[in-house]
Design a protein around this motif. Structure first.
Motif, short mmCIF file in Angstrom:
data_model
loop_
_atom_site.label_atom_id
_atom_site.label_comp_id
_atom_site.label_asym_id
_atom_site.label_seq_id
_atom_site.Cartn_x
_atom_site.Cartn_y
_atom_site.Cartn_z
N UNK A 82 1.21 -0.58 -0.15
CA UNK A 82 -0.04 0.15 -0.39
C UNK A 82 0.80 1.05 -0.04
N UNK A 83 0.45 2.03 -0.46
CA UNK A 83 1.51 3.22 -1.17
C UNK A 83 0.94 4.68 0.19
N UNK A 84 1.58 5.42 1.29
CA UNK A 84 1.09 5.85 1.69
C UNK A 84 1.99 7.10 1.99
N UNK A 85 1.47 8.42 2.20
CA UNK A 85 2.65 9.70 1.48
C UNK A 85 4.02 9.99 1.77
N UNK A 86 4.46 8.97 2.78
CA UNK A 86 5.60 9.39 3.24
C UNK A 86 6.29 7.90 3.40
N UNK A 87 5.68 7.24 2.14
CA UNK A 87 6.08 5.70 2.35
C UNK A 87 5.26 4.62 2.14
N UNK B 199 5.74 -1.18 8.00
CA UNK B 199 6.40 -0.31 6.25
C UNK B 199 7.68 0.23 6.67
N UNK B 200 7.93 1.01 5.75
CA UNK B 200 9.04 1.56 5.15
C UNK B 200 8.83 3.25 4.90
N UNK B 201 9.95 3.97 5.02
CA UNK B 201 9.84 6.18 4.55
C UNK B 201 10.22 5.93 3.86
N UNK B 202 10.20 6.83 2.37
CA UNK B 202 10.94 7.43 1.64
C UNK B 202 12.43 7.93 2.66
N UNK B 203 11.67 8.46 3.44
CA UNK B 203 12.98 9.08 4.23
C UNK B 203 14.33 8.24 5.17
N UNK B 204 13.67 7.08 5.44
CA UNK B 204 14.84 5.68 5.82
C UNK B 204 15.28 4.99 4.71
N UNK B 205 15.00 4.93 3.19
CA UNK B 205 14.92 3.99 2.21
C UNK B 205 16.45 5.37 1.82
N UNK B 206 16.36 6.77 1.69
CA UNK B 206 17.21 7.93 1.61
C UNK B 206 18.17 7.80 2.02
#
Length: 91
Positions: free
Chosen positions: A55-60, A69-76
């Motif tokens: 599932x897509x969320x605003x932050x991840x 889940x994981x955040x885009x920020x943590x991936x970066x």
């Protein structure tokens, strides 16, 4: 860096999928980022179908099967989940 400074509309995930070894996310601005699957031990027991029920969320991104889940920020930033261990390389 505060969370609100990092998360922008351009960094919103618009597509996510898992390959055999990586998690991939395409962002609203067209970039694709990938991180090793082993960074997220909570995904280790999922079969390929469940790995790609994301599932897509605003932050991840979120996997309902494991309620994680994981955040885009943590991936970066290269932030691994607790307990992440790199696979041993064959000799």
């Amino acid at each position: 860096m505060a969370s609100l400074e990092f998360e922008t509309e351009e960094m919103r995930p618009v597509k996510a999928w898992c390959s055999a070894d990586e998690v991939h996310v395409t962002l609203a601005d067209g970039r694709t980022i990938s991180t090793p699957l082993w960074w997220y031990p909570f995904l280790g027991d999922l079969d390929p179908v469940a790995l790609n029920e994301i599932e897509l969320m605003y932050e991840g991104i979120w996997w309902p099967e494991v309620d994680e889940g994981i955040s885009v920020q943590s991936m970066f930033l290269g932030i691994k989940a607790p307990g992440a261990r790199a696979p041993e390389k064959a000799a």
